[in-house]
Design a protein around this motif. Structure first.
Motif, short mmCIF file in Angstrom:
data_model
loop_
_atom_site.label_atom_id
_atom_site.label_comp_id
_atom_site.label_asym_id
_atom_site.label_seq_id
_atom_site.Cartn_x
_atom_site.Cartn_y
_atom_site.Cartn_z
N ARG A 47 57.60 67.84 -25.17
CA ARG A 47 57.25 66.40 -25.67
C ARG A 47 58.44 65.02 -26.69
O ARG A 47 59.77 66.08 -26.75
CB ARG A 47 56.23 67.05 -26.32
CG ARG A 47 56.58 67.70 -27.59
CD ARG A 47 55.53 67.23 -28.75
NE ARG A 47 56.10 66.20 -29.57
CZ ARG A 47 54.83 65.64 -29.95
NH1 ARG A 47 53.65 66.92 -30.06
NH2 ARG A 47 54.84 64.48 -30.26
N LYS A 52 54.27 55.26 -31.18
CA LYS A 52 54.10 55.47 -31.66
C LYS A 52 52.92 54.93 -32.92
O LYS A 52 53.36 54.88 -33.50
CB LYS A 52 54.78 56.35 -32.91
CG LYS A 52 56.71 57.24 -32.54
CD LYS A 52 55.70 58.50 -31.61
CE LYS A 52 55.07 59.54 -33.17
NZ LYS A 52 54.79 61.10 -32.29
N PRO A 53 52.35 55.80 -32.40
CA PRO A 53 51.15 55.55 -33.63
C PRO A 53 51.11 55.48 -34.89
O PRO A 53 50.96 56.72 -35.14
CB PRO A 53 49.93 55.76 -32.75
CG PRO A 53 49.89 57.22 -32.19
CD PRO A 53 51.53 57.21 -32.39
N GLU A 85 53.45 60.58 -25.34
CA GLU A 85 51.89 59.87 -25.53
C GLU A 85 51.91 58.23 -24.39
O GLU A 85 52.47 57.99 -24.34
CB GLU A 85 51.60 60.00 -26.72
CG GLU A 85 50.80 58.57 -27.49
CD GLU A 85 49.90 59.02 -28.89
OE1 GLU A 85 50.96 60.02 -29.62
OE2 GLU A 85 49.27 58.62 -28.73
N GLY A 106 46.65 60.25 -27.68
CA GLY A 106 46.75 60.66 -29.21
C GLY A 106 45.13 60.38 -29.31
O GLY A 106 44.19 60.04 -28.73
N ARG A 108 44.84 58.99 -31.89
CA ARG A 108 43.76 57.91 -32.70
C ARG A 108 43.50 57.26 -31.16
O ARG A 108 42.95 55.26 -31.54
CB ARG A 108 45.08 57.21 -33.08
CG ARG A 108 45.27 57.07 -34.89
CD ARG A 108 46.67 57.10 -35.07
NE ARG A 108 47.37 58.12 -36.02
CZ ARG A 108 47.93 59.19 -36.21
NH1 ARG A 108 47.49 59.56 -34.85
NH2 ARG A 108 47.94 59.59 -36.55
N ASP A 197 47.56 72.50 -30.92
CA ASP A 197 48.24 71.81 -31.46
C ASP A 197 48.79 71.99 -32.76
O ASP A 197 47.64 71.70 -33.26
CB ASP A 197 48.20 70.18 -31.18
CG ASP A 197 49.39 69.60 -32.11
OD1 ASP A 197 50.01 69.73 -33.52
OD2 ASP A 197 49.78 68.47 -32.15
N GLU A 226 55.76 71.03 -32.31
CA GLU A 226 57.08 70.08 -32.82
C GLU A 226 58.19 70.21 -33.46
O GLU A 226 58.54 70.84 -34.24
CB GLU A 226 56.34 68.78 -33.86
CG GLU A 226 55.27 68.08 -33.55
CD GLU A 226 54.73 66.87 -34.27
OE1 GLU A 226 54.50 65.93 -33.74
OE2 GLU A 226 55.78 66.47 -35.44
C1 PEP Z 1 51.96 63.85 -32.09
O1 PEP Z 1 51.79 64.37 -31.44
O2 PEP Z 1 53.29 63.12 -32.42
C2 PEP Z 1 51.25 62.25 -32.27
C3 PEP Z 1 51.12 61.67 -32.33
O3 PEP Z 1 50.32 63.09 -32.14
P1 PEP Z 1 48.09 63.46 -32.32
O4 PEP Z 1 47.91 61.84 -31.97
O5 PEP Z 1 47.76 64.49 -32.92
O6 PEP Z 1 48.07 62.08 -34.30
#
Ligand code: PEP
Ligand code: MN
Length: 360
Positions: A47, A52-53, A85, A106, A108, A197, A226
């Motif tokens: 992964r 990135k959010p 993602e 993700g 969000r 996760d 991670e």
């Molecule tokens: C991620 O997996 O890095 C992530 C942003 O996860 P999540 O959507 O669970 O916050």
């Protein structure tokens, strides 16, 4: 929903699924070194977040399209499948073009039905496994709804990822596990694989192992962890990422439970019979309690007394919490149980009052 069993996922290796890799792809060296060590550790799915959010603007928001080439390189060099993602149709299009093997949604994004519908539309006619993280708030219907949108668009290789739920205020977890929610999801959709996760749940690397073990004890179908070659320098989620070495140690310590054999099943059935007897006695006592609550309701109504007598309620909880401590039942458990019982009593009594108002 039509969901294909997990062995239809091309990534399935006959064991629990293990997905590992950095929160974000940062540079080619970081991606390749992390991937090499994970591949040596036997990981089959890598992964890395490309987009990135982030909570606040100005943080590292992902390397974007150039990172996709590094994931292609991971595939080529290690043979691992790769996942990233996607949060909008543009991400989907780029990820598919780059030959990403699995997509994940993700937390969000799952929360937003418009975004989910756009993604589902972009995936119509595409045969790719999609992993759907739980929404940030503890709403099982929203989680299932997101998966239904994908399913209606033809995605049948699907899995859920339980990553915990955000709460306001103090907690040892970054996102509270609320294990009862994936348990209920399993009851509602038994055919849906559920991964956990623990990295985003714990938010701190030292919590990852025990959360991962709890997930396996609860029969999770796999884990997403991670891992970063140098977590303290990570551009996102630095405190929760494991080094490849601590990832290896964790995997060695993790115990995978198994299904009971025939003899064990007979034993379990005996215990279950005893539990069923207890439950049935509890139900009878509960019904008796409800009857008394109704009688009290009639009394309150005829004397024009308020339904809620909050002092009495606090007294009940205090007494029961003390009694619970003597009996080895935690105050939290007592509060959970008696709050629901009390809420139900109040509901009955309010119904009685309403009957009076409507002249019944
Ligand atoms: C991620 O997996 O890095 C992530 C942003 O996860 P999540 O959507 O669970 O916050
Ligand atoms: Mn992360």
């Amino acid at each position: 929903m039509t969901i294909k069993p997990i062995d239809h996922f091309k990534i399935y290796t006959g064991h629990k699924i293990m997905i590992a890799g950095p929160c974000s792809a940062e540079n080619e060296r970081q991606v390749m070194e992390t991937a090499r060590s994970l591949s040596e550790a036997g990981v089959k799915i890598f992964r890395a977040g490309i987009w990135k959010p982030r909570t606040k603007p100005g943080c590292f928001e992902g390397i974007g399209i150039p990172g996709l080439a590094w994931l292609q390189q991971v595939k080529k060099e290690t043979g691992m499948a790769v996942t990233t993602e996607v949060a909008n149709p543009h991400h989907v299009e780029e990820a598919l073009k780059a030959g990403i093997d699995l997509l994940w949604i993700g937390a969000r994004t799952t929360v937003n039905p418009f975004a989910m519908q756009d993604i589902a539309n972009a995936l119509r006619g595409v045969d790719i496994p999609v992993l759907v993280k739980n929404p940030i708030n503890p709403d099982l219907e929203l989680w299932i709804g997101a998966m239904e949108r994908l399913n209606k668009a033809g995605i049948t290789k699907m899995a859920a990822i339980h990553r915990g739920f955000s709460t306001y205020g103090e907690s040892i977890y970054r996102n509270e596990p609320q294990w009862q929610i994936p348990i209920e999801l399993r009851r509602r959709l038994p055919e849906l694989p559920i991964l956990c996760d623990p990295s985003h749940m714990g938010g701190r690397s030292e919590l990852v192992y025990s959360l991962a073990q709890t997930a396996l004890d609860l029969d999770a179908d796999g884990l997403m962890i991670e891992v970063h070659i140098n977590p303290s320098c990570a551009l996102s989620d630095a405190s929760q990422q494991l080094t490849p070495a601590s990832f290896n140690q964790m995997v060695e310590r993790l115990i995978t439970r198994r299904e009971p054999d025939a003899a064990e099943f007979v034993n379990l059935e005996m215990y279950r019979k005893r539990i069923d007897d207890c439950d049935s006695r509890l139900m009878e006592i509960l019904a008796e309690r409800m009857d008394i609550a109704r009688e009290i309701g009639i009394f309150k109504k005829s004397h024009n007394l308020t339904v809620l007598q909050s002092e009495r309620y606090s007294d009940i909880i205090d007494t029961l919490e003390n009694k619970g401590l003597e009996l080895g039942i935690t105050p939290q458990c007592i509060r959970n149980i008696f709050e629901s019982i009390h809420t139900e009593s109040i509901r009955h009594q309010l119904e009685l009052i309403k009957d009076k108002q409507s002249g019944n």
